[in-house]
Write an enzyme that holds these catalytic residues in place. Structure first.
Site, short mmCIF file in Angstrom:
data_model
loop_
_atom_site.label_atom_id
_atom_site.label_comp_id
_atom_site.label_asym_id
_atom_site.label_seq_id
_atom_site.Cartn_x
_atom_site.Cartn_y
_atom_site.Cartn_z
N TYR A 21 -13.56 -1.06 9.84
CA TYR A 21 -12.12 -0.72 9.85
C TYR A 21 -11.56 -0.90 11.27
O TYR A 21 -10.53 -1.55 11.47
CB TYR A 21 -11.97 0.72 9.38
CG TYR A 21 -10.60 1.34 9.55
CD1 TYR A 21 -9.52 0.92 8.78
CD2 TYR A 21 -10.39 2.40 10.45
CE1 TYR A 21 -8.27 1.52 8.91
CE2 TYR A 21 -9.15 3.00 10.58
CZ TYR A 21 -8.09 2.56 9.81
OH TYR A 21 -6.86 3.16 9.94
N LEU B 7 1.70 3.53 -2.11
CA LEU B 7 1.43 4.78 -2.84
C LEU B 7 0.31 5.58 -2.18
O LEU B 7 -0.24 6.50 -2.78
CB LEU B 7 1.08 4.47 -4.31
CG LEU B 7 2.20 3.80 -5.11
CD1 LEU B 7 1.76 3.53 -6.54
CD2 LEU B 7 3.48 4.65 -5.11
N GLY B 8 -0.04 5.23 -0.95
CA GLY B 8 -1.08 5.96 -0.23
C GLY B 8 -0.50 7.13 0.55
O GLY B 8 0.68 7.47 0.41
N GLN B 9 -1.34 7.71 1.40
CA GLN B 9 -0.94 8.92 2.15
C GLN B 9 0.31 8.66 3.00
O GLN B 9 1.25 9.45 3.00
CB GLN B 9 -2.10 9.37 3.06
CG GLN B 9 -1.88 10.73 3.68
CD GLN B 9 -2.75 11.00 4.89
OE1 GLN B 9 -3.54 10.15 5.31
NE2 GLN B 9 -2.63 12.17 5.46
N ILE C 44 -2.46 -7.18 -2.21
CA ILE C 44 -1.99 -7.82 -0.99
C ILE C 44 -2.77 -9.11 -0.66
O ILE C 44 -2.30 -9.94 0.11
CB ILE C 44 -2.02 -6.83 0.20
CG1 ILE C 44 -1.26 -7.36 1.41
CG2 ILE C 44 -3.43 -6.45 0.60
CD1 ILE C 44 0.18 -7.70 1.15
N ILE D 193 -1.50 -1.70 -5.35
CA ILE D 193 -2.40 -2.37 -6.29
C ILE D 193 -2.51 -1.58 -7.60
O ILE D 193 -3.01 -2.09 -8.60
CB ILE D 193 -3.79 -2.59 -5.64
CG1 ILE D 193 -4.59 -3.63 -6.40
CG2 ILE D 193 -4.54 -1.27 -5.48
CD1 ILE D 193 -5.83 -4.12 -5.67
N LYS E 92 -8.81 -3.52 12.71
CA LYS E 92 -7.56 -3.09 13.36
C LYS E 92 -7.41 -3.74 14.73
O LYS E 92 -6.33 -4.20 15.08
CB LYS E 92 -7.52 -1.56 13.48
CG LYS E 92 -7.29 -0.83 12.16
CD LYS E 92 -5.93 -1.15 11.54
CE LYS E 92 -5.67 -0.38 10.26
NZ LYS E 92 -4.45 -0.79 9.57
N GLY F 102 0.84 -1.21 0.00
CA GLY F 102 0.00 0.00 0.00
C GLY F 102 0.87 1.25 0.00
O GLY F 102 0.51 2.28 0.57
#
Ligand code: NAD
Ligand code: AKB
Length: 317
Positions: free
Chosen positions: A138, A10-12, A49, A35, A142, A8
């Site tokens: 979410y 390329l995310g924030q 993933i 992705i 977690k 992941g």
């Protein structure tokens, strides 16, 4: 840390973490995966993933020793498709933990979140050990992920480390579907001299952290001596807390004409279930965590960085 893989990436968080890791360990020792490949640079691999074979192939090809497992669906976006969110967040984590169990990688980072807390948790100075009754899928993924990390550590000796990030604020990229996204979006509107409509109430207080602090915490927890890591679920981490109105007033000191309106939506229910402030005593005692930035410094840094960014390459919101 040897050879690093970021999922992941390329995310924030990944965009900033990959830069920090490359600066510290060298460009060729950091493999970014995601992705999609929009915004990719340097050593990059396309990776869903949930595809365990592809993950193993990448790990073996690059002789990966450490995985920063960031790929996930966040709180607000996750509510649109709860079962997909559960599958992705949990299957992704299992695929990574299994590599640790088989000793194909030596170290794993799993980012948890303040989303593990819920209405029955102590929401002021939320302690490390509190009731965790998340209202979002979410948050459920977690808190479950935290216990699975602890299980893989206790049962199979997997060196997996985790922190519960607060809402993260950075100028490098736009956030990806969270409840704390307003605290990033607002800066883009302010810099473009546009009014901002906030999706949370004016007095909705949440814990936040400036990206440089979050990246330092991530690297520090991963570099800490193994004996220092006494919590194998996930460490509370505190930056600073504020309401949308407090953030607005702080921005207004630099942009006097900036205007805000409030139109709370479904994300308000999520925000109401999260802590207002966090107690991170254990992270401070166990591995020496100390945050640097306060809200005033964060606002000044965000505004000056975004001003330069918009002059050089306008961002479409
Ligand atoms: P983001 O949404 O910006 O990035 C997530 C990345 O995962 C995206 O680039 C996306 O393309 C990728 N992804 C989605 N599905 C994938 C799949 N099937 N396979 C591989 N990659 C996939 O999120 P972020 O803010 O960068 O968050 C990174 C991690 O940090 C997440 O685990 C998140 O839960 C955690 N976290 C973030 C914050 C925050 O405020 N940003 C706070 C707490 C925890
Ligand atoms: C979100 O709002 O979903 C994230 C988080 C706090 O986990 N920023």
């Amino acid at each position: 840390m040897g050879k690093i893989l970021i999922t992941g990436g390329l995310g924030q968080v990944g965009m900033v973490l990959s830069k920090a890791l490359k600066e510290k360990y060298g460009d060729n020792n950091v493999v970014v995966s995601d992705i999609h490949e929009k915004g990719a640079s340097g050593v990059f691999e396309l990776l869903d993933i949930t595809d365990v074979e592809r993950l193993r192939e990448i790990v073996q090809k690059h002789k990966i020793t450490t995985i920063f497992h960031l790929a996930a669906i966040l709180s607000a976006k996750g509510e649109a498709d709860p079962l997909w969110t559960w599958d992705l967040n949990m299957q992704g984590l299992f695929n990574v933990l299994e590599l640790g169990k088989k000793k194909l990688v030596q170290k794993i980072f799993f980012p948890s979140s303040i989303a593990v807390f819920g209405k029955q948790s102590k929401l002021i100075n939320a302690p490390q050990s509190s009731i965790t009754d998340p209202v979002t899928v979410y948050g459920i993924s977690k808190v479950s992920g935290e216990y699975w990390c602890q299980y893989y550590h206790n049962r199979y000796g997997v060196d997996v480390r985790s922190i519960r990030y607060p809402g993260l604020i950075g100028h490098q990229s736009l956030p990806g579907g969270g409840t704390t996204d307003y605290a990033v979006d607002i800066f883009h509107y302010a810099v473009k001299n546009e009014d901002y409509e906030c999706f949370l109430k004016a007095d909705s207080c949440l814990p936040m952290m400036y990206m440089p602090d979050a990246m330092r915490a991530t690297i520090e927890v991963m570099e800490a001596d193994v004996e220092a890591i006494k919590i194998r679920t996930s460490y509370n981490l505190n930056g600073f807390s504020f309401t949308p109105e407090e953030l607005y007033q702080e921005i207004k000191k630099h942009k006097p004409d900036f205007k805000i309106t409030y139109k709370p939506d479904s994300r308000q229910t999520i925000a109401d279930s999260w802590p207002k402030t966090i107690d991170d005593t254990e992270a401070m005692i166990h591995w020496g965590w100390q945050s640097n930035f306060n809200i005033q410094e964060m606002v000044m840094d965000m505004l000056s960085n975004l001003k330069v960014k918009y002059i050089n390459e306008p961002i479409k919101l």
